[in-house]
Write a protein that holds these residues in place. Structure first.
Motif, short mmCIF file in Angstrom:
data_model
loop_
_atom_site.label_atom_id
_atom_site.label_comp_id
_atom_site.label_asym_id
_atom_site.label_seq_id
_atom_site.Cartn_x
_atom_site.Cartn_y
_atom_site.Cartn_z
N VAL A 212 0.54 -9.70 0.62
CA VAL A 212 0.61 -8.75 -0.48
C VAL A 212 0.64 -7.35 0.12
CG1 VAL A 212 -0.50 -7.87 -2.56
CG2 VAL A 212 -0.72 -10.30 -1.97
N ALA A 213 1.77 -6.68 -0.01
CA ALA A 213 1.88 -5.30 0.45
C ALA A 213 1.60 -4.37 -0.72
CB ALA A 213 3.27 -5.04 1.01
N TYR A 214 1.17 -3.17 -0.42
CA TYR A 214 0.93 -2.21 -1.50
C TYR A 214 1.25 -0.80 -1.05
CZ TYR A 214 -3.56 -1.01 0.75
OH TYR A 214 -4.52 -0.59 1.64
N TYR A 215 1.54 0.02 -2.03
CA TYR A 215 1.67 1.46 -1.82
C TYR A 215 0.48 2.13 -2.49
CZ TYR A 215 2.74 6.19 -3.29
OH TYR A 215 2.62 7.53 -3.55
N GLY A 216 -0.11 3.09 -1.79
CA GLY A 216 -1.21 3.85 -2.35
C GLY A 216 -1.42 5.12 -1.55
N ALA A 217 -2.49 5.82 -1.86
CA ALA A 217 -2.85 7.04 -1.15
C ALA A 217 -4.35 7.21 -1.25
CB ALA A 217 -2.14 8.26 -1.75
N ALA A 218 -4.92 7.97 -0.31
CA ALA A 218 -6.37 8.18 -0.34
C ALA A 218 -6.81 8.77 -1.68
CB ALA A 218 -6.79 9.09 0.81
N GLY B 231 6.61 -9.77 -2.68
CA GLY B 231 7.86 -10.31 -2.15
C GLY B 231 9.07 -9.98 -2.99
N GLU B 232 8.84 -9.33 -4.14
CA GLU B 232 9.94 -9.00 -5.04
C GLU B 232 9.99 -7.52 -5.36
OE1 GLU B 232 9.28 -11.50 -8.40
OE2 GLU B 232 9.90 -13.34 -7.37
N GLY B 233 9.46 -6.70 -4.48
CA GLY B 233 9.48 -5.26 -4.69
C GLY B 233 8.17 -4.73 -5.25
N LEU B 234 7.96 -3.42 -5.09
CA LEU B 234 6.74 -2.78 -5.56
C LEU B 234 6.73 -2.65 -7.08
CD1 LEU B 234 6.42 0.14 -2.97
CD2 LEU B 234 4.75 -1.71 -3.27
N ARG B 235 5.67 -3.16 -7.69
CA ARG B 235 5.47 -3.01 -9.12
C ARG B 235 4.07 -2.46 -9.36
NH1 ARG B 235 9.42 -5.47 -12.17
NH2 ARG B 235 10.88 -6.79 -10.99
N ALA B 236 3.90 -1.80 -10.49
CA ALA B 236 2.65 -1.10 -10.77
C ALA B 236 1.44 -2.00 -10.62
CB ALA B 236 2.69 -0.51 -12.17
N PHE B 237 0.42 -1.50 -9.95
CA PHE B 237 -0.87 -2.19 -9.83
C PHE B 237 -1.47 -2.30 -11.23
CE2 PHE B 237 -5.42 -2.41 -8.91
CZ PHE B 237 -5.46 -3.25 -7.82
N PRO B 238 -2.22 -3.37 -11.50
CA PRO B 238 -2.82 -3.53 -12.83
C PRO B 238 -3.59 -2.28 -13.26
CG PRO B 238 -3.13 -5.54 -11.57
CD PRO B 238 -2.52 -4.54 -10.63
#
Length: 374
Positions: free
Chosen positions: A187-193, A203-210
């Motif tokens: 599970v990859a994720y995009y975020g920031a501090a 595996g199917e692209g970045l989608r909004a976190f719950p």
């Protein structure tokens, strides 16, 4: 009683107990990196003591600062706690439903990525294994950067590993495939501090976190989220707010719910688990002997996002610093994440107004037209 920020060392067994004790006293822990230069420790302690710390602050992390300009991100306990259930669901392994989870944290605890998992552990999440731990073979989960996942796969020393939660920079498709071929769920994720979790990719692209809403404004990503930090101690930072929305300046597109992040609009360098602001490093370089001017940029590098590089313009009439001298001076002044790894020398390309032209410097380096420091 007013809370204070307590700066802790970042290694050794018992860190979790020290974090628990600071929180129990109503204070705010900030974990440092034992590899920092002494000057950086002094600057962080001075900033941490400058206060005041807003009420309901529970955690403090450092982001986007060189040794001379640290910046502290402040967040409430709830801003992380609200995401614990979702993260626990991501980490769960159907194959080992009844087994105790142990989470390997290869990045230093000074990283907000690792500190989040330590906060989760205090609330009943997986028991942590820190970088200096001797029980790595017990890890069932890894939370780290793509570089950390690559190193774990190469070492082949984690027989119980089932899940990898990967952030800090872009996860290459080849590395995901390699991990999945070993039987890992990735599970990859995009975020920031400042924003915490923003989007997930199974595996199917970045989608909004719950719980997170995404919006693109003039090409820039804005986020409405219950996980956002409260702000900064020590002056303004890259995060801007507009009502319940916030942005750290990342450029992105959003199509059919899939988010594609293109990088910071302010030219920030995303390297491993750190965000490096070139202007801040350039200011530090200009203060070093033998350097009249400098431009700092990121060289795209698989696994870590980008490698910090610098092109310097030597002082007129003086011999240019050697690569060895530059590395020595940079080691004393900058933290590891902000330290240039590759050095080039000018004269610098400049814009019409005389400012160093970062994009042209990058083009010259990538085209092989720039001269490496000897």
């Amino acid at each position: 009683m007013t809370s204070r920020i307590v700066v802790l060392g970042g290694t050794g067994e018992g860190l979790l107990d020290r974090l628990r004790a600071v929180r129990a006293d109503g204070d705010v822990p900030l974990v440092g990196n034992d590899r920092w230069p002494a000057a950086h420790w002094d600057a962080v302690r001075e900033l941490a003591a400058s206060g005041p710390v807003p009420a309901q602050t529970a955690w403090a992390t450092l982001t986007s600062g060189t040794s001379g300009t640290p910046r502290i991100v402040l967040r409430s306990a709830a801003s992380w706690e609200r995401s614990f259930d979702s993260v626990s669901a991501l980490l769960a392994s159907p194959r080992d439903a009844d087994a105790e989870q142990r989470i390997l944290l290869p990045s230093p605890p000074a990283s907000s990525l690792t500190l989040f998992s330590l906060a989760h552990a205090l609330a009943g999440g997986p028991r942590p294994i820190l970088p200096d731990g001797t029980d790595r073979a017990e890890a069932t989960v890894l939370h780290g950067t793509p570089q950390a996942l690559s190193a774990a796969l190469a070492a082949d020393e984690l027989p119980r590993l089932r899940t990898a939660l990967v952030g800090g920079s872009h996860l290459p498709a080849g590395l995901r495939a390699q991990a999945e071929a070993r039987g890992l769920r990735v599970v990859a994720y995009y975020g920031a501090a400042e924003l915490s979790f923003v989007a997930l990719d199974t595996g199917e692209g970045l989608r909004a976190f719950p719980g997170v809403e995404l919006e693109i404004r003039d090409g820039e990503l804005w986020v409405r989220s219950p996980y956002t930090a409260r702000g900064y101690l020590g002056g303004p930072g890259p995060m801007r707010t507009d009502g319940g929305w916030g942005s750290v300046g990342d450029l992105a597109t959003l199509e059919d719910g899939v988010l594609t992040v293109q990088g910071r609009g302010d030219a920030a360098i995303l390297t491993a688990s750190a965000t490096v602001i070139p202007d801040e490093v350039e200011t530090g370089l200009r203060a070093l002997p033998g350097i009249a001017d400098a431009v700092v940029l990121g060289l795209p590098t698989d696994g870590i996002g980008a490698l910090v590089a610098a092109m310097i313009e030597p002082e007129p009439g003086a011999p240019p610093p050697t690569a060895r001298e530059l590395r020595t001076m940079a080691t004393a002044r900058f933290t590891s994440s902000h330290r240039p790894r590759i050095w080039f020398e000018g004269p610098l390309p400049r814009t019409a107004t005389g400012k160093p032209a970062r994009a042209e410097a990058l083009r010259r380096i990538q085209a092989g037209e720039a001269r490496r420091c000897a």
